[in-house]
Design a protein around this motif. Structure first.
Motif, PDB file in Angstrom:
ATOM      1  N   UNK A  97      18.252  42.370  25.715  1.00 44.92           N
ATOM      2  CA  UNK A  97      19.191  42.281  24.676  1.00 44.92           C
ATOM      3  C   UNK A  97      20.741  41.947  25.142  1.00 44.92           C
ATOM      4  N   UNK A  98      21.053  42.795  26.408  1.00 47.36           N
ATOM      5  CA  UNK A  98      22.286  42.366  26.904  1.00 47.36           C
ATOM      6  C   UNK A  98      22.494  40.928  27.304  1.00 47.36           C
ATOM      7  N   UNK A  99      21.529  40.411  27.711  1.00 47.97           N
ATOM      8  CA  UNK A  99      21.265  38.998  28.177  1.00 47.97           C
ATOM      9  C   UNK A  99      21.634  38.027  27.083  1.00 47.97           C
ATOM     10  N   UNK A 100      20.867  38.440  25.895  1.00 43.51           N
ATOM     11  CA  UNK A 100      20.780  37.571  24.825  1.00 43.51           C
ATOM     12  C   UNK A 100      22.419  37.480  24.241  1.00 43.51           C
ATOM     13  N   UNK A 101      22.754  38.895  24.347  1.00 38.56           N
ATOM     14  CA  UNK A 101      24.260  38.998  23.633  1.00 38.56           C
ATOM     15  C   UNK A 101      25.362  38.259  24.221  1.00 38.56           C
ATOM     16  N   UNK A 102      25.195  38.131  25.845  1.00 42.80           N
ATOM     17  CA  UNK A 102      25.984  37.262  26.503  1.00 42.80           C
ATOM     18  C   UNK A 102      25.732  35.830  26.267  1.00 42.80           C
ATOM     19  N   UNK A 103      24.550  35.379  26.070  1.00 41.72           N
ATOM     20  CA  UNK A 103      24.524  33.947  25.692  1.00 41.72           C
ATOM     21  C   UNK A 103      25.043  33.801  24.513  1.00 41.72           C
ATOM     22  N   UNK A 104      24.951  34.607  23.448  1.00 32.90           N
ATOM     23  CA  UNK A 104      25.420  34.454  21.919  1.00 32.90           C
ATOM     24  C   UNK A 104      26.968  34.339  22.092  1.00 32.90           C
ATOM     25  N   UNK A 146      16.446  30.262  24.264  1.00 36.41           N
ATOM     26  CA  UNK A 146      15.313  30.544  25.041  1.00 36.41           C
ATOM     27  C   UNK A 146      15.400  32.310  25.408  1.00 36.41           C
ATOM     28  N   UNK A 147      16.708  32.776  25.345  1.00 35.26           N
ATOM     29  CA  UNK A 147      17.234  34.096  25.517  1.00 35.26           C
ATOM     30  C   UNK A 147      16.614  34.945  24.342  1.00 35.26           C
ATOM     31  N   UNK A 148      17.067  34.252  23.199  1.00 30.34           N
ATOM     32  CA  UNK A 148      16.526  35.035  21.850  1.00 30.34           C
ATOM     33  C   UNK A 148      15.122  35.177  21.603  1.00 30.34           C
ATOM     34  N   UNK A 149      14.581  34.096  21.920  1.00 31.27           N
ATOM     35  CA  UNK A 149      12.845  33.917  21.862  1.00 31.27           C
ATOM     36  C   UNK A 149      12.400  34.958  22.938  1.00 31.27           C
ATOM     37  N   UNK A 150      12.810  35.019  24.160  1.00 34.41           N
ATOM     38  CA  UNK A 150      12.419  36.171  25.132  1.00 34.41           C
ATOM     39  C   UNK A 150      12.789  37.557  24.539  1.00 34.41           C
ATOM     40  N   UNK A 151      13.892  37.644  23.860  1.00 31.58           N
ATOM     41  CA  UNK A 151      13.914  39.104  23.127  1.00 31.58           C
ATOM     42  C   UNK A 151      13.009  39.307  22.188  1.00 31.58           C
ATOM     43  N   UNK A 152      12.801  38.540  21.447  1.00 32.98           N
ATOM     44  CA  UNK A 152      11.798  38.708  20.161  1.00 32.98           C
ATOM     45  C   UNK A 152      10.478  38.888  20.869  1.00 32.98           C
ATOM     46  N   UNK A 153      10.204  38.239  21.782  1.00 35.77           N
ATOM     47  CA  UNK A 153       8.728  38.472  22.546  1.00 35.77           C
ATOM     48  C   UNK A 153       8.582  39.787  23.100  1.00 35.77           C
TER      49      UNK A 153
END
Length: 177
Positions: free
Chosen positions: A137-144, A101-108
């Motif tokens: 991007x930070x949020x996606x990195x944290x989830x990754x 979900x976080x990556x999709x939001x980042x790509x959007x």
């Protein structure tokens, strides 16, 4: 970024004790500190010194949530925290879904935010959009990072070893020196 000389590491120590089923006495012996010091570290009555932290990262490198939590404290919040709040289930499938979900939001957001203009010529609104992109991007990195920690723990696959394996490829691609 500056690595702190000492940091309160109670959350990290509690993570180690709970997740890895380590006792205060065994942790203290592993880190060459007294049991009393181990208890003080756990309860944030004393700061963990950088040397003890470095040693503990070597001793407990196979405890990914501890490593993530300790790096977060010593980096003064520059690295990813352990996502362990009430609404987060640390199961691999749940973390995969949160990460997706976080990556999709980042790509959007990439589609919505233009980075074509020179930074000195953007409007206040465009600046805000770039800041929001960085937040995403930070949020996606944290989830990754959290997903990697869960996968490392559950599958026994060392992220550190995977990074070392990938490093020659990155160098060959010209991405690192």
């Amino acid at each position: 970024m500056v690595i702190k000389q000492a940091a309160f590491a109670g959350k990290a120590v509690k993570t180690l004790l709970e997740e890895e089923e380590v006792t205060i006495d065994s942790m203290s012996a592993d880190l060459n500190i007294s049991s009393q010091m181990g208890s003080h570290l756990k309860n944030n009555r004393r700061r963990m010194q950088q040397g003890v932290a470095k040693h503990s990262l070597r001793v407990y490198e196979d405890a990914p949530e501890y490593v993530l939590a300790l790096l977060y404290e010593f980096s003064d919040g520059f690295t990813s925290p352990v996502f362990c709040g009430e609404v987060i289930e640390r199961h691999r499938l749940a973390m995969r879904d949160h990460t997706a979900v976080s990556l999709k939001q980042t790509l959007d957001m990439f589609q919505k935010v233009s980075l074509a203009k020179r930074p000195e010529s953007i409007t206040a609104k465009e600046q805000e959009n770039v800041e929001n992109l960085i937040d995403q991007l930070i949020e996606a990195r944290c989830f990754i990072d959290n997903l990697n920690a869960v996968l490392e723990k559950e599958y026994g696959i060392s992220v550190k070893k995977r990074i070392r394996k990938l490093s020659p490829k990155w160098k060959m691609e010209g991405w690192t020196e």
